[in-house]
Design a protein around this motif. Structure first.
Motif, PDB file in Angstrom:
ATOM      1  N   GLN A  96       0.833  -1.187   0.000  1.00  0.00           N
ATOM      2  CA  GLN A  96       0.000   0.000   0.000  1.00  0.00           C
ATOM      3  C   GLN A  96       0.885   1.259   0.000  1.00  0.00           C
ATOM      4  OE1 GLN A  96      -3.608  -0.168   2.606  1.00  0.00           O
ATOM      5  NE2 GLN A  96      -2.567  -1.948   3.475  1.00  0.00           N
ATOM      6  N   ARG A 154       1.714   4.885   1.163  1.00  0.00           N
ATOM      7  CA  ARG A 154       1.482   5.831   2.251  1.00  0.00           C
ATOM      8  C   ARG A 154       1.293   7.244   1.698  1.00  0.00           C
ATOM      9  NH1 ARG A 154       2.771   3.417   7.088  1.00  0.00           N
ATOM     10  NH2 ARG A 154       3.858   1.421   6.876  1.00  0.00           N
ATOM     11  N   ARG A 155       0.619   8.044   2.467  1.00  0.00           N
ATOM     12  CA  ARG A 155       0.326   9.414   2.029  1.00  0.00           C
ATOM     13  C   ARG A 155       1.599  10.185   1.683  1.00  0.00           C
ATOM     14  NH1 ARG A 155      -4.282  12.540   3.100  1.00  0.00           N
ATOM     15  NH2 ARG A 155      -3.960  14.773   2.737  1.00  0.00           N
ATOM     16  N   TYR A 159      -7.124  10.824  -1.779  1.00  0.00           N
ATOM     17  CA  TYR A 159      -6.740  10.529  -0.399  1.00  0.00           C
ATOM     18  C   TYR A 159      -7.359  11.565   0.537  1.00  0.00           C
ATOM     19  CZ  TYR A 159      -3.141   6.855  -0.977  1.00  0.00           C
ATOM     20  OH  TYR A 159      -2.469   5.675  -1.203  1.00  0.00           O
ATOM     21  N   ASP A 191      -3.026   9.294   7.282  1.00  0.00           N
ATOM     22  CA  ASP A 191      -2.319   8.347   6.419  1.00  0.00           C
ATOM     23  C   ASP A 191      -3.201   7.101   6.353  1.00  0.00           C
ATOM     24  OD1 ASP A 191      -0.792   6.295   5.324  1.00  0.00           O
ATOM     25  OD2 ASP A 191       1.059   6.983   6.246  1.00  0.00           O
ATOM     26  N   PRO A 192      -3.755   6.783   5.179  1.00  0.00           N
ATOM     27  CA  PRO A 192      -4.706   5.669   5.103  1.00  0.00           C
ATOM     28  C   PRO A 192      -4.086   4.299   5.340  1.00  0.00           C
ATOM     29  CG  PRO A 192      -4.193   6.491   2.918  1.00  0.00           C
ATOM     30  CD  PRO A 192      -3.577   7.450   3.886  1.00  0.00           C
ATOM     31  N   VAL A 193      -2.766   4.212   5.306  1.00  0.00           N
ATOM     32  CA  VAL A 193      -2.113   2.941   5.612  1.00  0.00           C
ATOM     33  C   VAL A 193      -1.994   2.778   7.125  1.00  0.00           C
ATOM     34  CG1 VAL A 193      -0.058   1.522   5.276  1.00  0.00           C
ATOM     35  CG2 VAL A 193      -0.868   2.996   3.418  1.00  0.00           C
ATOM     36  N   PRO A 214      -6.387   3.218   8.583  1.00  0.00           N
ATOM     37  CA  PRO A 214      -7.310   2.878   7.494  1.00  0.00           C
ATOM     38  C   PRO A 214      -8.764   3.142   7.873  1.00  0.00           C
ATOM     39  CG  PRO A 214      -6.584   0.901   8.623  1.00  0.00           C
ATOM     40  CD  PRO A 214      -5.785   2.029   9.203  1.00  0.00           C
ATOM     41  N   ASP A 223      -8.393   0.101   1.296  1.00  0.00           N
ATOM     42  CA  ASP A 223      -7.127  -0.326   0.701  1.00  0.00           C
ATOM     43  C   ASP A 223      -7.196  -0.509  -0.817  1.00  0.00           C
ATOM     44  OD1 ASP A 223      -8.379  -2.880   0.523  1.00  0.00           O
ATOM     45  OD2 ASP A 223      -7.500  -3.506   2.424  1.00  0.00           O
ATOM     46  N   TRP A 240      -7.866   1.952  -2.715  1.00  0.00           N
ATOM     47  CA  TRP A 240      -7.235   3.203  -3.116  1.00  0.00           C
ATOM     48  C   TRP A 240      -5.732   3.173  -2.878  1.00  0.00           C
ATOM     49  CZ3 TRP A 240     -10.685   6.190  -5.580  1.00  0.00           C
ATOM     50  CH2 TRP A 240     -12.040   5.912  -5.348  1.00  0.00           C
ATOM     51  N   THR A 241      -5.316   2.645  -1.747  1.00  0.00           N
ATOM     52  CA  THR A 241      -3.892   2.670  -1.400  1.00  0.00           C
ATOM     53  C   THR A 241      -3.082   1.673  -2.220  1.00  0.00           C
ATOM     54  OG1 THR A 241      -4.324   1.151   0.448  1.00  0.00           O
ATOM     55  CG2 THR A 241      -4.302   3.502   0.937  1.00  0.00           C
TER      56      THR A 241
END
Length: 215
Positions: A6, A8-9, A21, A29-31, A34, A43, A45-46
């Motif tokens: 994935q 990270r931002r 994002y 940070d979506p990782v 989440p 995930d 998107w990531t």
């Protein structure tokens, strides 16, 4: 966990990826943190962010099918997408488009009946034609019987049939990809495994025993 890394931002450089994002995850940070407002892990998107032009192409596909320029009735579109998710076995696509059908005013009984539409009396002739066509696209790999296609053509214009075909196949692809990469709600172990026999029956070929009872 997804099968691919994935993004990270802090790694994101593409403006479209960063904008999505921000829209979906705000400043998180979506990782590391989440989760989207719709209850999905996020995930998809990531992982798609690994290749920004693929990410942008996919997002443009979402915009295309929701465009006000579409001629196809949104309910018919979503019936195709929901059925594609169900028949392809994608928990993610099926779940998300059940919600889309609900937002368009369909009741839970009819949404649930998408799974067994063949024996349901809740669907109109055009809806049944769309569901039969979807099955031919997804389960039949595009092998559409002439009777199914004629039923569809009695209800829809050529332009609407093309839109339905494209959008349904697009979501068949997404259903396949989310399962293969174990994204979102499709991060699940395969339910088909060997069930061990107990004790002395380990290694016993029951078929052979039944086939030769005197042995």
């Amino acid at each position: 966990m997804p099968r691919l890394r994935q993004v990270r931002r802090a790694e994101v450089q593409d403006e479209v990826v960063l904008a999505m994002y921000q829209r979906l995850f705000s400043d998180r940070d979506p990782v590391e943190e989440p989760g989207t407002s719709t209850g999905t892990p996020g995930d998809w998107w990531t992982v798609f962010a690994l290749v920004p032009d693929v990410f942008r192409h996919a997002v443009s596909g979402f915009s295309l099918y929701r465009s006000p320029d579409r001629m196809l009735d949104p309910v018919l579109r979503e019936l195709g997408q929901t059925r594609a998710g169900w028949t392809r076995g994608s928990q993610f696509v099926y779940s998300q488009h059940c919600k889309a059908l609900r937002s368009l005013g369909l009741g839970d009984e009819k949404i649930e009946a998408v799974r067994s539409w063949e024996v349901s009396e809740l669907f109109s002739p055009v809806e049944r034609a769309v569901l039969a066509y979807t099955d031919a696209l997804v389960m039949g790999g595009g092998r559409v019987d002439e009777a199914v296609f004629e039923a569809l053509r009695r209800e829809l214009s050529d332009e609407e049939v093309l839109e339905l075909t494209y959008i349904t196949c697009l979501y068949d692809m997404h259903a396949t990809m989310t399962r293969a990469l174990r994204l979102e709600f499709d991060d699940r172990d395969d339910p088909i495994t060997e069930v061990a026999a107990p004790g002395d029956f380990q290694g016993l070929d029951l078929g052979a025993v039944i086939g030769h009872p005197g042995a």
